[in-house]
Design an enzyme around this catalytic site. Structure first.
Site, short mmCIF file in Angstrom:
data_model
loop_
_atom_site.label_atom_id
_atom_site.label_comp_id
_atom_site.label_asym_id
_atom_site.label_seq_id
_atom_site.Cartn_x
_atom_site.Cartn_y
_atom_site.Cartn_z
N GLY A 174 1.89 3.62 4.57
CA GLY A 174 2.02 2.36 3.86
C GLY A 174 2.51 2.59 2.45
CB CYS A 175 4.23 0.32 0.10
SG CYS A 175 3.25 -1.17 0.36
CE1 TYR A 176 -0.30 -2.14 -3.78
CE2 TYR A 176 -0.75 -3.12 -1.65
CZ TYR A 176 -0.46 -3.27 -2.99
OH TYR A 176 -0.34 -4.53 -3.53
CB THR A 193 3.71 6.12 -0.38
OG1 THR A 193 3.90 6.09 1.04
CG2 THR A 193 4.76 7.04 -1.00
CB ALA A 194 2.11 4.48 -5.02
#
Lengths: 352, 352, 352, 352
Positions: free
Chosen positions: A154-156, A158-159
């Site tokens: 997911g995007c969150y 990853t960060a």
């Protein structure tokens, strides 16, 4: 195989934001040929009906989704569908020999029970799911290289995980103190029309959502636990920023050794990510803006310590639709195929 | 005294964003008359040269700043100047009998040494500064009522402290676990032209700044320590949101009693703020958007608990220029004058 | 000559938005090597001090501006300076044999008197200015190919002229009825900090400026007159849009033959621009969004006719900093060097 | 009649943006009491379920829509429904003696055939429709005062007509040269979730829509024709601005007397609107920003002439949801009731 020896690639779910990033990125990739665009709800339309700005470049229609036919035409298939759909389709594609990169949550969990609790779907594909690898190359590059099925992060996560990994892997923090206060542009909500994502609602405003219960929490915790070597709970709070693209994760944790200063940590992070072309550690005193990363596959990480409180604060910025989604999937594909990890991916965005 | 028995009011530093809010708000206030607008850099211009949209409503010129003359004309003076200027002027105004409301940091600190460390200016006005009261009415209403000199809180401290106060006052959290992850619209940076605040730079981007060293930290800690009864350090991180107005503070802390649920805390918060017309506690499961508060003097507070981690997460939204600045100053004035606390202040913004 | 036989290129005025676009674009250009970055006000700083997101990619310092030294190192020089500076420097560079591409207004006018009236500077470089070619490749490709000095068009003229050219060249409209209502993102105002371009001022607002007197008017009229074969006056009104990048020009004109329908005009436009890789004519009924063009060198043109009023309405969208500035300059360089016109330029932006 | 002698008011269609403006505005109105909120799709919900920021102020539920019951409870009814619904309900309400203010297009046309062509609905309520008055008070104040049924103007027509009226009424321009290039924030599209109005789509972009065929065209032309005394066609082009609220209309027309300068026209406009508290003519050289009008019922008008082209350019800025919709409806109500025209309406927005 595609023309000129290129690898034939298909996208299921091409009409969403994940899909259009993939189309855009794969058009620039020198080793692949995009031979199939699929999506049940848009089947029969041309891709240009949905994204008119691509009319002069993409002539392909959106086709209906038939795994058998897809497998016959594609060596590689990207699945860009809502959660709960990939797990019905991937087993067949894997069985036919396709390499599959799933952008949904379906293949992100090593423990399917966790998936079932948070996503509410019973799974029938346990044997296949077991073989899936979590597609965060900076942590799992070797396993990705040997896998046929990737659960792209997911995007969150990853960060968040790129910010937390060196700290946890090297035992620098007290794991249970980790808090991730994350902020995302509204494209993370997808292209379906929802009232709360209207410009009239979301612009010039800022708010949290899913506090203490967002589905990316168990995904973050799974990897953090893997890195720490024991189970870790993470406080994760997502917020909506009035902007299109980008995620900033602000990560807090208590240092085991409060004598560490930011320069120490910058050195440690640079060593940790020395073979990672897509992670850039900012110089001392520099905190990243999300805009720096937008339009590229980069993750910028800034680091600060607070000697007063004994905490480290890590700031991690990505483009949620590239490094947080489609770009990272292509990065995984590059690794699976034995290509250079940065092949065909945008190295820099435009500024301002 | 002004016409019709109204109280005569002046603003020093009328051309900035604090000044124009005061002008706008005081025009609607039924008990005051705005008799003086001052500012050295703009002296001689008409107010409408600086804010043309007010040309049909404000005919006054910006005058030069002469404390003697101001005191002769004004019963009440708002100082809306950069940090370090009010402390040179307020003593004279106080001495002449004016009520003074300072919007800068100069009179926010009970311990001037803290001010001097963080703001780098030696202070000569110790006797006067000792009499100043911190202008957060929800916590210091009684002392404000009796004071002649108010140090109006910063925008971040207002949002942060209203979120933290019930927890600290009632001993519900472990104080040193408190983390404030705060986000502000760019109007908080003022009207001076700075590259980083240009739309071209700040729009469609999100970043932290002043990590572990923002000047609002000691201000937050001073009040938290007062509430807790012992010295408290708070982790405070400000971020810039691509929007004009609004602050959201996301506050994390570990509960002493992890059995508390959000409904308990909502009850506690509502009791704590029962006499506070400008604080609204959201219903269970509702988290505030900054836009709700914009254009009003309201602070919206949403509360969540996480039984997995034992933390409480509090979300606090204000308009940084109203409840975070000019509106709160007028709220203080209302209390100083014995008027209704909500007199002349906007009760609701427009949505969307 | 640069390494690997690449052409050595320098940028004077590298720290502004034009400069940073050039740096970013030239890094991706396969035939050039960036050997010099200059700027008097930033001389001595590293480029990364000004644009930290490029720290890992651009190691070069900003050097002082010495035309002699620049000419010794660079075969090609881009001048990205405020109006009125290039004309003092270009003659020397041209004389030393450099190819010069000027992004300011200095070399856009065939009639220097017009320049002097609108820009207020007397010119001493008449001989050199006479040789300059207006750098709009879609109209002046052949002359650009043979020139040593290019006056690159303004952002508004680029969008406006690409919309108007087929109409004027083919005599389809009554020239004096042409009205250009243009809208630009705020990056068009440059990176200098100006109050009106602050996010707090410009966001969530929309306004016109420079009505009936913007300096791009004579530039538009010069080319329109050239196309029409007689002097043409154009009504030009710029507006500021609360967004970072992009220009939309909405062009109105009365058709000589009111029987023309939009499909006719689409056919005419497609024929007119058939050899132009950077101009895309939208399908019937499609009007371009500025975002489509952002991050690319494309100009999207949409066409509508109104049989009720006898007018044609043309909508033209570009990225003001790429096709409207730095990208177009590189397009000109490609033509000057005999390279493919689209070499090294971004073919598509990201969406959304 | 409501409590304390207040006039009882109801809103049908309370859950949309028009509805929530009415609720917000009427809460501040000293002469009315809001006794009914209706809406079929939301019936049974509380208003706070839809707009949580009003939970502490509005306790009322959304009720189902029964004209009989509404008429029994309300002296005044605002209809804030999609086009084509009011005409089925208004006759009954009018018949029962209610004053009706319709915010849709249904009662804006004196010629129902025009309505039927542009809106595609056959009308059965011809007798009632004939009595309706177009609710633009600056032009039709006297007729509004005597009417029982008001067709409140569209947002674009309000901005456009206030800009055009003095020119047409006094014969200053060649009517058929009138072009209205209008720009609106996305709240004008309403609260229904549409893909094109998502922040991810509309932010940081700008585009035209409905070129040469927007439904507000015949409405503008009807009033222009009335003012000119003969049939006038107007070129009208709407655009979507990446902002929440606000409309700017840029109006072009050829002056009959090209010797008129802007100061002449400012004098004429000020005379024309001398009894209009909600229209403000900017000083010479000042062009309005939409933000100036936001949150108020004001229309700001800036005027420029271009002696080179013989045209006048008029810029007109309003808040599309207040002067362009709900505020104007209340202004009409004030006139119908014989109250001060500005009663209960916001006199100024906040800036920035």
């Amino acid at each position: 195989m595609g023309k000129e020896g290129r690898v034939s690639v298909g996208i299921v779910g091409a009409s969403g934001y994940g899909g259009v990033q993939l189309v855009r990125l794969l058009m620039d990739h020198p080793e692949v040929e995009l031979v199939y665009l699929g999506g049940d709800s848009s089947a029969g339309k041309s891709f240009a009906d949905i994204y008119p700005h691509l009319a002069h470049r993409v002539a392909q229609p959106i086709e209906s989704v038939d795994p058998e036919a897809i497998a016959a035409r594609c060596e590689v298939v990207f699945l860009s569908l809502p959660n709960g759909f990939a797990c019905d389709m991937a087993p067949q594609l894997v069985d036919k020999g396709c390499k599959v990169l799933d952008l949904s949550a379906d293949y992100r969990f090593s423990d399917l029970e966790t998936y079932q609790i948070w996503y509410g779907k019973q799974r029938q594909d346990i044997a296949v799911a077991t073989k899936a690898v979590y597609g965060l190359p900076e942590l799992y590059r070797d396993r990705i290289a040997e896998s046929q099925l990737i659960g792209c992060p997911g995007c969150y996560p990853t960060a968040s995980l790129l910010a937390l990994a060196p700290l946890l892997k090297q035992g620098l923090i007290v794991p249970e103190t980790a808090i991730v206060d994350a902020k995302s542009g509204t494209s993370g909500g997808g292209r379906q029309a929802k009232t709360g994502l209207l410009l009239a609602e979301a612009d010039n405003s800022f708010a949290a959502y899913g506090v203490a219960r967002h589905r990316h929490t168990p995904e973050i915790e799974q990897v953090c636990s893997d890195l720490a070597g024991h189970q870790v709970l993470v406080q994760f709070t997502p917020h909506l920023v009035p902007m299109v693209r980008g995620i900033l994760a602000t990560v807090y944790a208590t240092l085991r050794d409060p004598g560490l200063v930011r320069e120490d940590l910058i050195t440690i992070y640079r060593a940790f990510y020395r073979n990672c072309p897509w992670v850039t550690i900012c110089d001392s005193g520099i905190y990243p803006q999300t805009k720096w990363a937008c339009g590229s596959n980069l993750c910028y990480i800034g680091i600060e310590t607070d000697p007063r409180t004994g905490r480290v604060i890590v700031l991690s910025a990505i483009d949620n639709l590239i490094k947080g989604q489609a770009g990272q999937a292509i990065q995984c594909l590059n690794i699976m195929m034995g290509w250079d990890e940065s092949l065909g991916l945008p190295k820099l965005g435009f500024y301002p």
